[in-house]
Design an enzyme around this catalytic site. Structure first.
Site, PDB file in Angstrom:
ATOM      1  N   VAL A  20       0.831  -1.212   0.000  1.00 46.34           N
ATOM      2  CA  VAL A  20       0.000   0.000   0.000  1.00 46.34           C
ATOM      3  C   VAL A  20       0.864   1.261   0.000  1.00 46.34           C
ATOM      4  CG1 VAL A  20      -1.952  -1.188   1.068  1.00 46.34           C
ATOM      5  CG2 VAL A  20      -0.277  -0.014   2.536  1.00 46.34           C
ATOM      6  N   HIS A  80      -4.245  -4.130  -3.115  1.00 46.80           N
ATOM      7  CA  HIS A  80      -4.660  -4.029  -1.703  1.00 46.80           C
ATOM      8  C   HIS A  80      -4.859  -2.580  -1.247  1.00 46.80           C
ATOM      9  CE1 HIS A  80      -3.020  -8.329  -0.679  1.00 46.80           C
ATOM     10  NE2 HIS A  80      -4.134  -8.345  -1.364  1.00 46.80           N
ATOM     11  N   ALA A  99      15.995  -8.327  -2.248  1.00 43.98           N
ATOM     12  CA  ALA A  99      15.422  -7.830  -3.501  1.00 43.98           C
ATOM     13  C   ALA A  99      16.293  -6.752  -4.137  1.00 43.98           C
ATOM     14  CB  ALA A  99      14.015  -7.291  -3.242  1.00 43.98           C
TER      15      ALA A  99
HETATM   16  N1  APR Z   1      14.129  -9.038  -0.199  1.00 44.77           N
HETATM   17  C1  APR Z   1      13.303  -9.985  -0.699  1.00 44.77           C
HETATM   18  N2  APR Z   1      12.357 -10.601   0.039  1.00 44.77           N
HETATM   19  C2  APR Z   1      12.261 -10.241   1.317  1.00 44.77           C
HETATM   20  C3  APR Z   1      13.092  -9.261   1.919  1.00 44.77           C
HETATM   21  C4  APR Z   1      14.064  -8.644   1.087  1.00 44.77           C
HETATM   22  N3  APR Z   1      14.887  -7.713   1.535  1.00 44.77           N
HETATM   23  N4  APR Z   1      12.718  -9.133   3.218  1.00 44.77           N
HETATM   24  C5  APR Z   1      11.736  -9.993   3.442  1.00 44.77           C
HETATM   25  N5  APR Z   1      11.429 -10.672   2.303  1.00 44.77           N
HETATM   26  C6  APR Z   1      10.427 -11.706   2.076  1.00 44.77           C
HETATM   27  C7  APR Z   1      10.118 -12.559   3.286  1.00 44.77           C
HETATM   28  O1  APR Z   1      10.989 -13.682   3.311  1.00 44.77           O
HETATM   29  C8  APR Z   1       8.664 -12.979   3.024  1.00 44.77           C
HETATM   30  O2  APR Z   1       8.590 -14.176   2.269  1.00 44.77           O
HETATM   31  O3  APR Z   1       9.215 -11.033   1.777  1.00 44.77           O
HETATM   32  C9  APR Z   1       8.113 -11.815   2.176  1.00 44.77           C
HETATM   33  C10 APR Z   1       7.139 -10.911   2.917  1.00 44.77           C
HETATM   34  O4  APR Z   1       6.017 -11.653   3.277  1.00 44.77           O
HETATM   35  P1  APR Z   1       4.771 -10.997   4.039  1.00 44.77           P
HETATM   36  O5  APR Z   1       5.262 -10.210   5.207  1.00 44.77           O
HETATM   37  O6  APR Z   1       3.797 -12.079   4.311  1.00 44.77           O
HETATM   38  O7  APR Z   1       4.182  -9.948   3.000  1.00 44.77           O
HETATM   39  P2  APR Z   1       3.189 -10.168   1.766  1.00 44.77           P
HETATM   40  O8  APR Z   1       3.410 -11.486   1.122  1.00 44.77           O
HETATM   41  O9  APR Z   1       3.317  -8.948   0.925  1.00 44.77           O
HETATM   42  O10 APR Z   1       1.787 -10.144   2.498  1.00 44.77           O
HETATM   43  C11 APR Z   1       0.632 -10.226   1.711  1.00 44.77           C
HETATM   44  O11 APR Z   1      -0.793  -9.881   3.587  1.00 44.77           O
HETATM   45  O12 APR Z   1      -1.193  -8.767   5.573  1.00 44.77           O
HETATM   46  C12 APR Z   1      -1.515  -8.865   4.243  1.00 44.77           C
HETATM   47  O13 APR Z   1      -2.493  -7.227   2.880  1.00 44.77           O
HETATM   48  C13 APR Z   1      -1.286  -7.575   3.503  1.00 44.77           C
HETATM   49  O14 APR Z   1      -0.440  -7.219   1.279  1.00 44.77           O
HETATM   50  C14 APR Z   1      -0.248  -7.949   2.468  1.00 44.77           C
HETATM   51  C15 APR Z   1      -0.493  -9.441   2.277  1.00 44.77           C
END
Ligand code: APR
Length: 233
Positions: free
Chosen positions: A94, A110, A221
Protein backbone atom coordinates in the site's frame (compact mmCIF):
# COMPACT_ATOMS: atom_id res chain seq x y z
CA UNK A 1 15.24 -7.92 -27.53
CA UNK A 2 13.69 -9.92 -24.66
CA UNK A 3 12.35 -13.39 -25.38
CA UNK A 4 9.14 -12.43 -23.54
CA UNK A 5 6.27 -10.36 -24.94
CA UNK A 6 4.08 -9.89 -21.89
CA UNK A 7 5.38 -9.80 -18.33
CA UNK A 8 3.45 -9.68 -15.06
CA UNK A 9 5.32 -8.91 -11.84
CA UNK A 10 3.69 -9.37 -8.43
CA UNK A 11 5.37 -7.64 -5.50
CA UNK A 12 4.87 -8.01 -1.77
CA UNK A 13 6.22 -6.51 1.42
CA UNK A 14 9.72 -7.91 0.78
CA UNK A 15 10.31 -5.44 -2.06
CA UNK A 16 9.88 -2.52 0.37
CA UNK A 17 11.70 -4.12 3.33
CA UNK A 18 15.00 -2.47 2.40
CA UNK A 19 13.22 0.91 2.32
CA UNK A 20 12.62 0.45 6.05
CA UNK A 21 8.97 -0.67 5.83
CA UNK A 22 8.39 -3.73 7.99
CA UNK A 23 7.01 -6.87 6.34
CA UNK A 24 3.80 -8.39 7.75
CA UNK A 25 4.96 -11.80 8.79
CA UNK A 26 8.20 -11.26 10.66
CA UNK A 27 9.21 -13.94 13.13
CA UNK A 28 6.95 -12.79 15.98
CA UNK A 29 3.77 -12.94 13.88
CA UNK A 30 2.99 -9.32 14.75
CA UNK A 31 2.95 -6.27 12.51
CA UNK A 32 4.44 -3.25 14.29
CA UNK A 33 3.34 -4.82 17.63
CA UNK A 34 -0.26 -5.47 16.55
CA UNK A 35 -2.03 -8.68 15.65
CA UNK A 36 -3.03 -8.34 11.98
CA UNK A 37 -6.69 -9.07 12.86
CA UNK A 38 -6.75 -6.14 15.34
CA UNK A 39 -5.83 -3.57 12.70
CA UNK A 40 -6.50 -5.05 9.24
CA UNK A 41 -10.17 -6.08 9.22
CA UNK A 42 -13.47 -4.20 8.77
CA UNK A 43 -14.55 -5.68 12.14
CA UNK A 44 -11.52 -4.12 13.85
CA UNK A 45 -12.39 -0.75 12.30
CA UNK A 46 -16.04 -1.03 13.46
CA UNK A 47 -14.95 -2.08 16.98
CA UNK A 48 -12.10 0.35 17.51
CA UNK A 49 -11.78 2.93 14.72
CA UNK A 50 -9.37 5.03 16.83
CA UNK A 51 -6.84 2.20 17.10
CA UNK A 52 -7.04 1.38 13.39
CA UNK A 53 -6.76 5.04 12.34
CA UNK A 54 -3.79 5.57 14.70
CA UNK A 55 -2.10 2.48 13.28
CA UNK A 56 -2.45 3.70 9.68
CA UNK A 57 -1.58 7.28 10.67
CA UNK A 58 1.77 5.97 11.96
CA UNK A 59 2.36 3.93 8.76
CA UNK A 60 1.46 6.97 6.60
CA UNK A 61 3.80 9.28 8.53
CA UNK A 62 6.65 6.82 8.11
CA UNK A 63 5.96 6.54 4.37
CA UNK A 64 5.72 10.29 3.77
CA UNK A 65 8.61 11.22 6.03
CA UNK A 66 11.24 8.53 5.89
CA UNK A 67 10.77 5.85 3.24
CA UNK A 68 12.37 6.03 -0.21
CA UNK A 69 12.40 3.66 -3.19
CA UNK A 70 15.26 1.16 -3.03
CA UNK A 71 17.25 -0.43 -5.90
CA UNK A 72 14.54 -3.09 -6.38
CA UNK A 73 11.81 -0.50 -7.07
CA UNK A 74 14.19 1.42 -9.34
CA UNK A 75 15.24 -1.67 -11.31
CA UNK A 76 11.60 -2.57 -12.03
CA UNK A 77 10.80 0.96 -13.25
CA UNK A 78 13.92 1.03 -15.40
CA UNK A 79 13.11 -2.35 -16.94
CA UNK A 80 9.55 -1.22 -17.75
CA UNK A 81 10.87 1.93 -19.48
CA UNK A 82 13.01 0.00 -21.94
CA UNK A 83 10.85 -3.12 -22.39
CA UNK A 84 9.12 -3.23 -25.80
CA UNK A 85 6.35 -5.65 -24.75
CA UNK A 86 3.50 -5.37 -22.23
CA UNK A 87 4.57 -4.96 -18.61
CA UNK A 88 2.12 -5.08 -15.71
CA UNK A 89 3.20 -4.54 -12.13
CA UNK A 90 0.74 -5.77 -9.50
CA UNK A 91 1.62 -4.84 -5.96
CA UNK A 92 0.12 -6.01 -2.68
CA UNK A 93 1.90 -3.10 -1.02
CA UNK A 94 0.00 0.00 0.00
CA UNK A 95 3.06 2.26 -0.09
CA UNK A 96 3.78 4.52 -3.09
CA UNK A 97 7.40 3.47 -3.61
CA UNK A 98 6.83 1.85 -7.02
CA UNK A 99 5.26 5.02 -8.41
CA UNK A 100 7.95 7.20 -6.83
CA UNK A 101 10.54 4.98 -8.56
CA UNK A 102 8.77 5.66 -11.88
CA UNK A 103 6.66 2.52 -12.49
CA UNK A 104 3.80 3.26 -14.91
CA UNK A 105 1.46 0.31 -15.44
CA UNK A 106 0.84 -0.38 -11.77
CA UNK A 107 -2.08 -1.99 -9.95
CA UNK A 108 -2.45 -1.56 -6.17
CA UNK A 109 -4.60 -4.62 -5.49
CA UNK A 110 -4.66 -4.03 -1.70
CA UNK A 111 -5.30 -0.29 -1.87
CA UNK A 112 -3.14 2.74 -1.14
CA UNK A 113 -2.05 4.26 2.14
CA UNK A 114 -1.96 7.75 0.63
CA UNK A 115 -5.64 7.70 -0.27
CA UNK A 116 -8.80 7.96 1.85
CA UNK A 117 -12.23 6.56 1.07
CA UNK A 118 -15.57 8.07 2.06
CA UNK A 119 -17.87 5.47 3.64
CA UNK A 120 -20.95 7.42 2.51
CA UNK A 121 -20.19 8.04 -1.16
CA UNK A 122 -17.34 5.61 -1.92
CA UNK A 123 -15.26 8.52 -3.26
CA UNK A 124 -11.49 7.99 -3.07
CA UNK A 125 -9.31 11.05 -2.50
CA UNK A 126 -5.55 11.65 -2.11
CA UNK A 127 -4.59 11.72 1.59
CA UNK A 128 -1.14 12.51 3.02
CA UNK A 129 -2.08 13.41 6.58
CA UNK A 130 -3.46 11.87 9.76
CA UNK A 131 -7.19 11.11 9.92
CA UNK A 132 -9.52 10.34 12.80
CA UNK A 133 -13.20 10.51 13.71
CA UNK A 134 -13.12 14.32 13.79
CA UNK A 135 -11.71 14.71 10.26
CA UNK A 136 -14.35 16.11 7.87
CA UNK A 137 -14.67 14.27 4.58
CA UNK A 138 -13.57 16.57 1.71
CA UNK A 139 -16.44 15.39 -0.49
CA UNK A 140 -19.52 15.19 1.79
CA UNK A 141 -18.16 17.29 4.74
CA UNK A 142 -19.44 14.74 7.32
CA UNK A 143 -17.34 13.65 10.31
CA UNK A 144 -16.33 10.04 11.00
CA UNK A 145 -16.90 8.78 7.47
CA UNK A 146 -13.31 8.59 6.21
CA UNK A 147 -11.33 5.36 6.25
CA UNK A 148 -7.93 4.44 4.82
CA UNK A 149 -8.23 3.20 1.21
CA UNK A 150 -6.86 -0.19 2.21
CA UNK A 151 -8.24 -3.63 1.35
CA UNK A 152 -8.61 -5.40 4.68
CA UNK A 153 -8.96 -9.12 5.32
CA UNK A 154 -12.43 -10.20 4.25
CA UNK A 155 -12.68 -7.46 1.59
CA UNK A 156 -12.44 -7.82 -2.16
CA UNK A 157 -9.04 -6.96 -3.73
CA UNK A 158 -9.15 -4.19 -6.34
CA UNK A 159 -8.94 -4.49 -10.15
CA UNK A 160 -9.29 -8.30 -10.20
CA UNK A 161 -10.68 -8.35 -13.74
CA UNK A 162 -7.72 -6.43 -15.10
CA UNK A 163 -5.35 -8.66 -13.12
CA UNK A 164 -6.86 -11.90 -14.39
CA UNK A 165 -6.66 -10.67 -17.97
CA UNK A 166 -2.98 -9.77 -17.57
CA UNK A 167 -2.23 -13.18 -16.01
CA UNK A 168 -3.99 -15.02 -18.83
CA UNK A 169 -2.00 -13.13 -21.45
CA UNK A 170 1.48 -13.13 -19.91
CA UNK A 171 4.35 -15.37 -20.94
CA UNK A 172 6.44 -14.56 -17.83
CA UNK A 173 5.22 -14.21 -14.25
CA UNK A 174 7.65 -13.03 -11.56
CA UNK A 175 6.75 -12.86 -7.84
CA UNK A 176 9.03 -10.70 -5.68
CA UNK A 177 9.17 -10.49 -1.88
CA UNK A 178 5.88 -12.15 -1.05
CA UNK A 179 5.34 -15.00 1.39
CA UNK A 180 2.57 -16.59 -0.70
CA UNK A 181 0.22 -16.85 2.27
CA UNK A 182 -2.54 -14.46 1.24
CA UNK A 183 -5.05 -15.28 -1.50
CA UNK A 184 -5.95 -14.45 -4.20
CA UNK A 185 -2.40 -13.12 -4.84
CA UNK A 186 -0.83 -16.41 -3.69
CA UNK A 187 -2.75 -18.21 -6.48
CA UNK A 188 -1.59 -15.95 -9.35
CA UNK A 189 1.40 -18.19 -10.07
CA UNK A 190 -0.86 -21.17 -10.74
CA UNK A 191 -3.17 -19.16 -12.97
CA UNK A 192 -0.27 -17.75 -15.00
CA UNK A 193 1.33 -21.22 -15.30
CA UNK A 194 -1.98 -22.75 -16.38
CA UNK A 195 -2.03 -20.26 -19.28
CA UNK A 196 1.50 -21.24 -20.24
CA UNK A 197 3.68 -18.59 -18.55
CA UNK A 198 7.16 -19.26 -17.25
CA UNK A 199 7.17 -18.58 -13.48
CA UNK A 200 9.95 -17.14 -11.33
CA UNK A 201 10.24 -16.44 -7.60
CA UNK A 202 12.62 -13.77 -6.24
CA UNK A 203 12.54 -13.79 -2.45
CA UNK A 204 14.77 -13.66 0.59
CA UNK A 205 14.03 -17.33 1.26
CA UNK A 206 11.76 -20.01 -0.23
CA UNK A 207 8.15 -18.85 0.19
CA UNK A 208 5.28 -21.09 1.23
CA UNK A 209 4.42 -21.75 -2.42
CA UNK A 210 7.97 -21.88 -3.80
CA UNK A 211 7.43 -25.28 -5.43
CA UNK A 212 4.75 -23.73 -7.67
CA UNK A 213 7.47 -21.72 -9.48
CA UNK A 214 9.77 -23.16 -12.12
CA UNK A 215 12.75 -20.90 -11.39
CA UNK A 216 13.96 -19.32 -8.10
CA UNK A 217 16.55 -16.78 -6.94
CA UNK A 218 17.03 -16.10 -3.24
CA UNK A 219 18.58 -13.02 -1.65
CA UNK A 220 17.68 -9.39 -0.86
CA UNK A 221 15.42 -7.83 -3.50
CA UNK A 222 17.81 -4.87 -3.86
CA UNK A 223 20.23 -7.32 -5.52
CA UNK A 224 18.17 -10.11 -7.07
CA UNK A 225 15.71 -7.87 -8.94
CA UNK A 226 18.35 -5.97 -10.88
CA UNK A 227 20.36 -9.14 -11.54
CA UNK A 228 17.35 -11.08 -12.79
CA UNK A 229 15.86 -8.34 -14.99
CA UNK A 230 19.25 -7.63 -16.57
CA UNK A 231 19.17 -11.18 -17.92
CA UNK A 232 15.89 -10.35 -19.74
CA UNK A 233 17.01 -7.18 -21.53
N1 APR B 1 14.13 -9.04 -0.20
C1 APR B 1 13.30 -9.98 -0.70
N2 APR B 1 12.36 -10.60 0.04
C2 APR B 1 12.26 -10.24 1.32
C3 APR B 1 13.09 -9.26 1.92
C4 APR B 1 14.06 -8.64 1.09
N3 APR B 1 14.89 -7.71 1.54
N4 APR B 1 12.72 -9.13 3.22
C5 APR B 1 11.74 -9.99 3.44
N5 APR B 1 11.43 -10.67 2.30
C6 APR B 1 10.43 -11.71 2.08
C7 APR B 1 10.12 -12.56 3.29
O1 APR B 1 10.99 -13.68 3.31
C8 APR B 1 8.66 -12.98 3.02
O2 APR B 1 8.59 -14.18 2.27
O3 APR B 1 9.22 -11.03 1.78
C9 APR B 1 8.11 -11.82 2.18
C10 APR B 1 7.14 -10.91 2.92
O4 APR B 1 6.02 -11.65 3.28
P1 APR B 1 4.77 -11.00 4.04
O5 APR B 1 5.26 -10.21 5.21
O6 APR B 1 3.80 -12.08 4.31
O7 APR B 1 4.18 -9.95 3.00
P2 APR B 1 3.19 -10.17 1.77
O8 APR B 1 3.41 -11.49 1.12
O9 APR B 1 3.32 -8.95 0.92
O10 APR B 1 1.79 -10.14 2.50
C11 APR B 1 0.63 -10.23 1.71
O11 APR B 1 -0.79 -9.88 3.59
O12 APR B 1 -1.19 -8.77 5.57
C12 APR B 1 -1.51 -8.86 4.24
O13 APR B 1 -2.49 -7.23 2.88
C13 APR B 1 -1.29 -7.58 3.50
O14 APR B 1 -0.44 -7.22 1.28
C14 APR B 1 -0.25 -7.95 2.47
C15 APR B 1 -0.49 -9.44 2.28
Amino acid sequence: MSRYKSIVVLTGAGVSAESGIKTFRDGDGLWENHRIEDVCTPEAFARNPGLVQAFYNARRRQLVGAAHPNPAHLALAEFERQFAGKFTLITQNVDDLHERAGSQNLIHMHGELLKARCLKTGAVVPWNEDMDSTTPCPCCKQLGVLRPHIVWFGEMPLDMEKIEMALEQCDLFVAIGTSGQVYPAAGFVQLAAAYGAHTVELNLEPSQGHNLFSEHYYGPASQTVRQYFETLS
